[in-house]
Design a protein around this motif. Sequence first.
Motif, PDB file in Angstrom:
ATOM      1  N   GLU A 198      -3.582   9.009  -0.686  1.00  0.00           N
ATOM      2  CA  GLU A 198      -2.287   8.790  -0.054  1.00  0.00           C
ATOM      3  C   GLU A 198      -1.627   7.508  -0.559  1.00  0.00           C
ATOM      4  O   GLU A 198      -0.402   7.432  -0.686  1.00  0.00           O
ATOM      5  N   ALA A 199      -2.437   6.504  -0.872  1.00  0.00           N
ATOM      6  CA  ALA A 199      -1.888   5.257  -1.413  1.00  0.00           C
ATOM      7  C   ALA A 199      -1.299   5.502  -2.806  1.00  0.00           C
ATOM      8  O   ALA A 199      -0.214   4.977  -3.137  1.00  0.00           O
ATOM      9  N   PHE A 200      -1.984   6.299  -3.635  1.00  0.00           N
ATOM     10  CA  PHE A 200      -1.456   6.621  -4.955  1.00  0.00           C
ATOM     11  C   PHE A 200      -0.139   7.393  -4.842  1.00  0.00           C
ATOM     12  O   PHE A 200       0.813   7.137  -5.574  1.00  0.00           O
ATOM     13  N   ILE A 201      -0.099   8.355  -3.915  1.00  0.00           N
ATOM     14  CA  ILE A 201       1.115   9.151  -3.709  1.00  0.00           C
ATOM     15  C   ILE A 201       2.269   8.248  -3.277  1.00  0.00           C
ATOM     16  O   ILE A 201       3.401   8.378  -3.761  1.00  0.00           O
ATOM     17  N   SER A 202       1.999   7.325  -2.352  1.00  0.00           N
ATOM     18  CA  SER A 202       3.033   6.417  -1.862  1.00  0.00           C
ATOM     19  C   SER A 202       3.595   5.558  -2.991  1.00  0.00           C
ATOM     20  O   SER A 202       4.821   5.380  -3.111  1.00  0.00           O
ATOM     21  N   ARG A 203       2.718   5.023  -3.836  1.00  0.00           N
ATOM     22  CA  ARG A 203       3.181   4.186  -4.949  1.00  0.00           C
ATOM     23  C   ARG A 203       3.972   5.011  -5.966  1.00  0.00           C
ATOM     24  O   ARG A 203       4.967   4.542  -6.521  1.00  0.00           O
ATOM     25  N   LEU A 204       3.535   6.238  -6.210  1.00  0.00           N
ATOM     26  CA  LEU A 204       4.246   7.098  -7.154  1.00  0.00           C
ATOM     27  C   LEU A 204       5.646   7.433  -6.657  1.00  0.00           C
ATOM     28  O   LEU A 204       6.605   7.469  -7.441  1.00  0.00           O
ATOM     29  N   ARG A 205       5.767   7.682  -5.366  1.00  0.00           N
ATOM     30  CA  ARG A 205       7.089   7.995  -4.807  1.00  0.00           C
ATOM     31  C   ARG A 205       8.088   6.873  -5.108  1.00  0.00           C
ATOM     32  O   ARG A 205       9.243   7.120  -5.451  1.00  0.00           O
TER      33      ARG A 205
END
Length: 231
Positions: A198-205
């Motif tokens: 979820e942290a990777f997804i948040s940064r990618l967004r």
Amino acid sequence: MRILLVEDDPVLREVMRLSLRDAGHRVDEAGTLEQAAHYWHVQPFDAVLLDLNLPQNATPDSPLANGLSLLREARARGDRTPVLVLTARNRTDERIAGLDAGADDYLGKPFELAEVEARLRALARRTAGTDDFSEIGRLSLDRKARRFAVDGALLELPAREFEVLWELMTPPGRVVSKRSLSDKLSDFSESLGDNALEAFISRLRKKLVGSGARIRTLRGLGYALERGMDT
């Protein structure tokens, strides 16, 4: 990609593992037929690199006599994972036997590591039905160059964020479950948890703002990369 590497030569196995990891893949290694059979049963892989000459290392009544029997057993149970077999360069009979048993491609030893990576990319494209180049909004992916760009400008990403976006864009628009993403970004020595994902997804967004692409969360299903409004 998450790859199962089945090779009994520890030096060659380590060299291949490091090369594949440097190319951004997750690699699970097996030095025996029994270890390979166990891994292949309990974990889905994107591709298998299989040495046909792997010796038996089990009880005398083991059904696994060599790499060819491991391949035949996998195909008999309906497993269609792409398999690249490794053979002695001058053994035409080995190559024919491997292809007849269900291998998707073969590579003779000795080989260049760059060719292993190229053949794996080709197998992955064939399986996923994707091309070397994908685009959504102004975000593009060149799979041969392993390069993301926005309006032609390089989008630099840390390794794990790169792998997450690669999976979401292969191809863009498909729903990818959290479990599938975690599995592809893990190996048996290191598991990626939900919080990290979820942290990777948040940064990618945040990095995709203005790219014309966005990551959408579908509750209970996973994530999808889709065309989005620029902000």
